[in-house]
Enzyme design. Structure first.
Site, short mmCIF file in Angstrom:
data_model
loop_
_atom_site.label_atom_id
_atom_site.label_comp_id
_atom_site.label_asym_id
_atom_site.label_seq_id
_atom_site.Cartn_x
_atom_site.Cartn_y
_atom_site.Cartn_z
N GLY A 20 0.83 -1.21 0.00
CA GLY A 20 0.00 0.00 0.00
C GLY A 20 0.86 1.26 0.00
O GLY A 20 0.56 2.23 -0.70
N ASP A 150 -1.24 -17.57 -2.97
CA ASP A 150 -2.38 -17.80 -2.07
C ASP A 150 -3.54 -18.33 -2.90
O ASP A 150 -3.80 -17.83 -4.01
CB ASP A 150 -2.86 -16.48 -1.44
N ILE A 151 -4.24 -19.32 -2.34
CA ILE A 151 -5.41 -19.84 -3.05
C ILE A 151 -6.39 -18.71 -3.33
O ILE A 151 -6.92 -18.54 -4.42
CB ILE A 151 -6.10 -20.94 -2.22
N GLU A 152 -6.59 -17.85 -2.32
CA GLU A 152 -7.60 -16.79 -2.44
C GLU A 152 -7.35 -15.80 -3.56
O GLU A 152 -8.26 -15.23 -4.12
CB GLU A 152 -7.69 -15.98 -1.13
N LYS A 190 19.68 -12.61 0.82
CA LYS A 190 19.29 -13.81 0.06
C LYS A 190 18.24 -13.49 -1.01
O LYS A 190 17.22 -12.86 -0.72
CB LYS A 190 18.73 -14.86 1.04
N PRO A 193 14.11 -16.41 -2.10
CA PRO A 193 12.64 -16.24 -1.96
C PRO A 193 12.06 -15.39 -3.08
O PRO A 193 10.96 -15.66 -3.56
CB PRO A 193 12.50 -15.56 -0.60
N THR A 194 12.81 -14.38 -3.51
CA THR A 194 12.32 -13.52 -4.61
C THR A 194 12.25 -14.32 -5.90
O THR A 194 11.26 -14.23 -6.66
CB THR A 194 13.25 -12.30 -4.76
N CYS A 384 -16.23 10.24 18.05
CA CYS A 384 -17.34 9.30 17.93
C CYS A 384 -17.70 8.72 19.29
O CYS A 384 -18.26 9.43 20.11
CB CYS A 384 -17.04 8.24 16.87
N GLU A 408 -26.56 1.91 23.76
CA GLU A 408 -25.69 0.84 23.26
C GLU A 408 -25.15 0.03 24.45
O GLU A 408 -25.00 -1.18 24.36
CB GLU A 408 -24.53 1.44 22.45
N HIS A 510 -15.71 11.46 12.25
CA HIS A 510 -14.32 11.02 12.35
C HIS A 510 -13.40 11.96 11.56
O HIS A 510 -13.15 11.73 10.38
CB HIS A 510 -14.18 9.61 11.77
N GLU A 512 -10.30 12.17 11.69
CA GLU A 512 -9.04 11.52 11.30
C GLU A 512 -9.10 10.95 9.88
O GLU A 512 -8.06 10.70 9.27
CB GLU A 512 -8.69 10.42 12.33
N1 GLN Z 1 -20.60 2.70 19.00
C1 GLN Z 1 -20.94 4.05 18.71
C2 GLN Z 1 -22.07 4.16 17.72
O1 GLN Z 1 -22.33 3.23 16.98
C3 GLN Z 1 -19.74 4.83 18.24
C4 GLN Z 1 -19.17 4.35 16.95
C5 GLN Z 1 -17.78 4.83 16.67
O2 GLN Z 1 -17.06 5.24 17.58
N2 GLN Z 1 -17.36 4.72 15.42
O3 GLN Z 1 -22.72 5.16 17.63
#
Ligand code: GLN
Length: 541
Positions: A20, A150-152, A190, A193-194, A384, A408, A510, A512
């Site tokens: 990646g 890999d088979i997959e 080595k 392997p390559t 979240c 939850e 999120h 991030e």
């Molecule tokens: N479990 C919480 C929800 O579903 C928060 C989810 C999360 O942090 N991505 O709302």
């Protein structure tokens, strides 16, 4: 002749070689020469997407703007390229079979026997060509997950073989990533392997054009010649990929090895102009020569595996560099946090981030961490579930709503300050059914959130089923926790913050997932700034 060029990246010898990062680095170099490029990842597992997987299986689930739950490699692609990916950029075996079987049930195969070849391989090729056909890209890079042999991965490798044939040699490059291990006892690198790995590719009908060799040591020229001879590649197409101190060095290392030039020559794309990597290098300079340092503790449930929070740790790197500040991140299991040990765990830290997550395990530890940050005015960022914990903590300890919780964790809570979204209540399937992808959010002027973004309308990515219960909003706001960002259509609370605290912000979305090298996320940048300020204040007091 197709106008889009295709690059396939396969891997051999072992997994986790960093396909990646190599794919993203190559894409970066091609992009820096002014070409449009995207990267696609094929994952050879049966899950339709990684959305239902435990993070311990494959690390974090990365969510795109269009709401696809995808492999974490897509996060690298976006962070390197600074451009969004979508559903078509991540395809699993499960998705391919699901689509083929759906067509079969609809009678689309007109009574024919449905087989791996040609039906599954055709479906795979469609997914490859589909990105090219959008007309948006000069180059499409396709990374095949797993290892050759890999088979997959067999149907994917066969689809690559066919695509190479159909597209013609001037439109395709195959890159194979392998490992050159160093044997201490023999004092030698080595190549066997390559050689074996390339043989396996050849058996599948693919002659790699370029070999990228991961190694802890420099590959001397005689060794490169040996690899070239045994693997049928020109010696200048044996590329060394040494371990790097940061993944963000890899584009420059690949540039030094001329990986981009070899690829573009093969594809008959001009490469006279040097790639423009000025901004990238500037980022690296700031990353490597910090003028200050902060320590942040992330409280989470999957901390043993850092890939589970990949985008968060990368966001800290981006935001740290932006502030020319080294961000030392400590990962703390929420199950290890109690009311009694908070002082010991957090009194020295400059900032606390409570991570996203699901389920009850560790939730009380997260809530304790929030309490400590709130009471001791330590910069706090909740993402979240982290934002939901901040809400629960405030309800219990400030609003004095004893037993307040998310439904939850406790469906019978007397004060369900976090509750399941109405449209989630009738859903029984777990896969792809959360509130996923980008939603608009409207920020209130005069708040920390507004000053962070600098404008009112933002769009951020989501992955959750539960939400702030607006029944309690008035009480929260009167007591000092305000909703500074709200979805303009539904009224769902997207950001909460404390008025009376140097930096206490929780986001239901999120952030991030949108932080990149060239666009560090403002919420992370401001969080680090707040941590720095708090550290300075501590030193001065
Ligand atoms: N479990 C919480 C929800 O579903 C928060 C989810 C999360 O942090 N991505 O709302």
């Amino acid at each position: 002749m197709p106008s889009t060029k295709y690059i396939f990246v396969t891997g051999g010898v072992t997994s986790s070689l960093g396909k990646g990062i190599i794919a993203a680095s190559l894409a970066k170099l091609i992009q820096a020469r002014g070409h449009s490029v995207t990267i696609q990842k094929f994952d050879p597992y049966i899950n339709v997407d990684p959305g239902t997987l435990n993070p311990y299986e494959h690390g974090e689930c990365y969510v795109t703007d269009d709401g696809a739950e995808t492999d974490l490699d897509l996060g690298h692609y976006e962070r390197f390229l600074n451009s969004p990916t979508s559903q078509g950029n991540n395809v699993t075996t499960g998705r391919i079979y699901y689509d083929v079987i759906t067509k079969e049930r609809r009678g689309e195969f007109l009574g024919k026997t449905v087989q791996v070849v040609p039906h599954i391989t055709d479906e795979i090729k469609d997914c490859i060509y589909k990105l090219g056909k959008t007309g948006n890209y000069d180059v499409v890079i396709t990374e095949i997950g797993g290892c050759v042999g890999d088979i997959e991965s067999l149907p994917f490798i066969e689809a690559v073989r066919q695509a190479r044939f159909e597209l013609g040699p001037q439109n395709v490059v195959s890159i194979h990533l392998t490992l050159i291990p160093y044997l201490n006892a023999a004092g030698e690198l080595k190549t066997k392997p390559t050689q074996h790995s390339v043989k396996q590719l050849l058996e599948a009908g693919i002659q790699p054009d370029i070999l990228v060799c991961r190694s802890e040591h420099h590959l001397p020229s005689d060794l490169r010649r040996k690899i070239a001879l045994f693997c049928n590649v020109p010696v200048n197409c044996v590329i060394e990929a040494r371990d790097a101190s940061t993944i963000y060095d890899v584009p420059l290392l690949m540039r030094k090895e001329k990986l981009d030039e070899r690829v573009l020559t093969k594809l008959k794309i001009s490469h006279k102009k040097e790639p423009n990597l000025d901004q990238w290098k500037d980022f690296l300079r700031r990353l490597k020569t910090p003028t200050s340092e902060v320590s942040i503790t992330v409280v989470g449930k999957y901390v043993e595996l850092q890939d589970a929070y990949k985008s968060i740790s990368e966001s800290f790197i981006h935001a740290g560099a932006e502030n020319e500040c080294k961000t030392r991140v400590t990962w703390l299991s929420s199950e290890d946090v109690t009311a009694e040990n908070c002082e010991k765990l957090f009194s020295e830290v400059d900032g606390i981030l409570v991570a996203p997550g699901f389920g009850e395990r560790g939730i009380e530890g997260k809530i304790e961490a929030v309490r400590y940050a709130r009471e001791n005015k330590i910069p706090f960022f909740g993402i979240c579930l982290g934002m939901q914990c901040a809400t629960i903590e405030f309800a219990r300890n400030v609003l004095k709503l004893k037993g307040a919780n998310s439904t939850e964790m406790n469906p019978k809570s007397k004060y369900p300050v976090i509750d399941m979204m109405e449209d989630q209540k009738s859903i029984t399937d777990k896969g792809g059914t959360m509130r996923l992808g980008a939603y608009d959010c409207h920020l209130t002027k005069g708040t920390k959130a507004f000053s962070t973004y600098g404008h009112v309308n933002i769009s951020e990515r989501h992955r959750h089923r539960y939400e702030f219960n607006n029944k309690y909003l008035k009480d929260f706001e009167e007591a000092g926790m305000i909703a500074s960002g709200v979805n303009p259509e539904t009224g769902l609370v997207e950001i909460v913050e404390l008025k009376d605290h140097p930096w206490f912000v929780g986001s239901q979305f999120h952030p991030e997932l949108k932080s990149t090298v060239l666009n560090p996320h403002p919420l992370f940048v401001r969080f680090i700034k707040a941590a720095l300020a708090s550290k300075k204040e501590k030193i001065n007091s």
